[in-house]
Design a protein around this motif. Structure first.
Motif, short mmCIF file in Angstrom:
data_model
loop_
_atom_site.label_atom_id
_atom_site.label_comp_id
_atom_site.label_asym_id
_atom_site.label_seq_id
_atom_site.Cartn_x
_atom_site.Cartn_y
_atom_site.Cartn_z
N TRP A 178 14.32 10.71 37.49
CA TRP A 178 14.54 10.20 38.84
C TRP A 178 13.28 10.34 39.68
CZ3 TRP A 178 17.74 6.89 40.67
CH2 TRP A 178 17.87 6.74 42.04
N MET A 192 23.44 13.54 43.85
CA MET A 192 22.83 14.68 43.19
C MET A 192 23.97 15.45 42.52
SD MET A 192 19.83 13.92 44.00
CE MET A 192 18.88 15.25 43.37
N ALA A 224 31.23 14.73 43.55
CA ALA A 224 29.87 14.25 43.83
C ALA A 224 29.85 13.57 45.19
CB ALA A 224 29.41 13.27 42.75
N TRP A 270 28.40 10.80 47.00
CA TRP A 270 27.70 9.54 46.80
C TRP A 270 27.15 9.01 48.11
CZ3 TRP A 270 26.72 8.11 41.99
CH2 TRP A 270 27.49 8.67 40.98
N VAL A 327 23.82 6.73 44.86
CA VAL A 327 23.30 7.85 44.09
C VAL A 327 23.97 9.14 44.54
CG1 VAL A 327 21.06 6.78 43.68
CG2 VAL A 327 21.35 8.29 45.63
N GLY A 367 21.77 19.32 38.47
CA GLY A 367 20.42 18.92 38.88
C GLY A 367 20.07 17.50 38.52
N SER A 368 20.92 16.83 37.76
CA SER A 368 20.65 15.44 37.42
C SER A 368 21.10 14.53 38.57
CB SER A 368 21.36 15.06 36.11
OG SER A 368 22.75 15.27 36.21
N VAL A 369 20.82 13.24 38.42
CA VAL A 369 21.14 12.26 39.46
C VAL A 369 22.04 11.18 38.86
CG1 VAL A 369 20.19 10.59 41.10
CG2 VAL A 369 18.94 12.69 40.59
N SER A 373 17.85 12.48 34.45
CA SER A 373 17.36 13.83 34.69
C SER A 373 16.56 13.84 35.99
CB SER A 373 16.47 14.30 33.52
OG SER A 373 15.24 13.58 33.53
N ARG A 374 16.33 15.01 36.54
CA ARG A 374 15.52 15.11 37.76
C ARG A 374 14.12 14.54 37.51
NH1 ARG A 374 16.94 15.52 42.83
NH2 ARG A 374 15.44 17.04 43.50
#
Length: 65
Positions: free
Chosen positions: A49, A23, A4, A6, A21, A27-29, A45-46
């Motif tokens: 967010w 992505m 990820a 960050w 944060v 597709g989640s955050v 979830s998108r």
């Protein structure tokens, strides 16, 4: 969370006590504390967010009074 990317807000000015944060591939955050990168990550979830970001932009979280 491996791989990820960050990032902190540009408003953090390099401070160590920040929220980061990322992505995620599905597709989640992901959200984590920058001082504890190996600790728990909260995943939104998108849709969740997007609702949070819209609330920030609309100043829904500003103190009243």
């Amino acid at each position: 969370m491996a791989g990820a990317a960050w990032r902190k807000s540009s408003h953090s000015n390099g401070a160590a006590n920040c929220v980061e944060v990322a992505m995620l591939a599905d597709g989640s955050v992901g959200v984590r504390h920058s001082r504890r990168p190996d600790a728990e990550v909260i995943v939104y979830s998108r849709t969740e967010w997007a609702a949070f970001v819209a609330g920030v932009k609309a100043r829904e979280f500003e103190p009243v009074g």
